[in-house]
Design a protein around this motif. Structure first.
Motif, short mmCIF file in Angstrom:
data_model
loop_
_atom_site.label_atom_id
_atom_site.label_comp_id
_atom_site.label_asym_id
_atom_site.label_seq_id
_atom_site.Cartn_x
_atom_site.Cartn_y
_atom_site.Cartn_z
N ILE A 167 1.77 -37.03 -61.61
CA ILE A 167 1.56 -35.71 -60.99
C ILE A 167 0.47 -35.75 -59.92
O ILE A 167 0.37 -34.82 -59.12
N ARG A 168 -0.30 -36.83 -59.88
CA ARG A 168 -1.41 -36.88 -58.92
C ARG A 168 -1.36 -38.10 -58.01
O ARG A 168 -1.66 -37.99 -56.81
N ASP A 169 -0.99 -39.25 -58.53
CA ASP A 169 -1.09 -40.49 -57.75
C ASP A 169 0.23 -40.88 -57.10
O ASP A 169 0.36 -40.85 -55.89
N ASP A 170 1.21 -41.24 -57.91
CA ASP A 170 2.54 -41.55 -57.39
C ASP A 170 3.48 -40.42 -57.80
O ASP A 170 4.06 -40.44 -58.89
N ILE A 171 3.63 -39.44 -56.92
CA ILE A 171 4.38 -38.23 -57.25
C ILE A 171 5.86 -38.34 -56.91
O ILE A 171 6.60 -37.35 -57.02
N SER A 172 6.32 -39.52 -56.52
CA SER A 172 7.67 -39.65 -55.97
C SER A 172 8.75 -39.18 -56.94
O SER A 172 9.70 -38.50 -56.53
N ALA A 173 8.65 -39.54 -58.23
CA ALA A 173 9.68 -39.16 -59.18
C ALA A 173 9.74 -37.65 -59.36
O ALA A 173 10.82 -37.05 -59.42
N ASN A 174 8.56 -37.02 -59.44
CA ASN A 174 8.53 -35.56 -59.58
C ASN A 174 9.01 -34.86 -58.32
O ASN A 174 9.74 -33.87 -58.38
N LEU A 175 8.62 -35.38 -57.18
CA LEU A 175 9.03 -34.76 -55.93
C LEU A 175 10.55 -34.86 -55.76
O LEU A 175 11.20 -33.91 -55.32
N GLU A 176 11.11 -36.00 -56.15
CA GLU A 176 12.56 -36.16 -56.07
C GLU A 176 13.26 -35.18 -57.01
O GLU A 176 14.29 -34.59 -56.65
#
Length: 225
Positions: free
Chosen positions: A96-105
């Protein structure tokens, strides 16, 4: 776009609040907090309270399971196509803070599949008092703690407590049984947060999530203004 963090009024909107097709995108609100504080129950209550007036979707985060998403599905708070699960495979705050790519997708997939949406709730996996959301993922964040965790939590602070757009102190009905002083928690929270809002909730009571619903409606009013 991000909500105006001056906290002098409802959410303000800038140019990138629109999707590539020109439609306004959904307001994205993150919910974080320690394990067991009531994040998923709060998401469920918000969906029940708002689903007849708003187009809502939810993204949940768990480390190795879909447990939170399955809870929402079992309780039929939204149609299944409006709930997406992300398995982070690591410390929850990473996704949710560092690598947000999965959530953003997941957020963008929901807008494509069931949009247009008014509100997307992104629930973090259970984490500690340092958990915060990237502003690239959400426009505002709610941090949920509970009285059973100890009435010294607001005094301990941490970024989740001190900087979230809304602090929710949940499970107030348990205060007499665990020896938590709600007045003390209110004073300590105010000392840590200044003018940032704090609400107390008990999801066991009638309209127990009401204070959070009221806050969300204010944010949405600013979003669509």
């Amino acid at each position: 776009m991000h909500i105006d963090h001056s906290h002098e009024g409802p959410a303000a909107v800038s140019a990138d609040a629109t999707r590539p097709d020109g439609r306004r995108r959904a307001l994205r609100v993150g919910l974080g907090g320690p394990v067991g504080s009531g994040k998923t129950a709060t998401v469920a209550a918000l969906c029940r309270a708002l689903r007849t007036e708003l187009s809502i979707a939810v993204v949940t985060n768990d480390i190795y399971t879909r447990e939170d998403a399955e809870f929402l599905l079992r309780n039929a708070v939204l149609p299944p196509e409006r709930i997406q699960a992300v398995e982070t495979g690591a410390c929850p705050h990473t996704a949710i803070r560092d690598d947000i790519s999965a959530n953003l997708e997941a957020v963008e997939d929901l807008e494509e599949a069931v949009g247009p949406l008014d509100l997307i709730l992104v629930e973090s996996g259970g984490d500690n008092l340092t958990a915060t959301f990237s502003k690239g993922l959400v426009d505002a964040q709610i941090f949920v703690i509970d009285v059973a965790g100890g009435d010294d939590i607001p005094r301990k602070g941490g970024p989740g407590v001190t900087t979230a757009d809304l602090l929710v102190i949940n499970k107030t009905d348990l205060a007499p049984y665990v020896g938590s002083d709600l007045d003390r928690m209110a004073r300590d929270a105010a000392a840590q947060r200044g003018e940032l809002p704090v609400v107390f909730t008990s999801l066991k009571g009638e309209d127990g999530v009401g204070p959070v619903v009221d806050w969300l409606r204010e944010q949405l009013a600013g979003w669509v203004a």
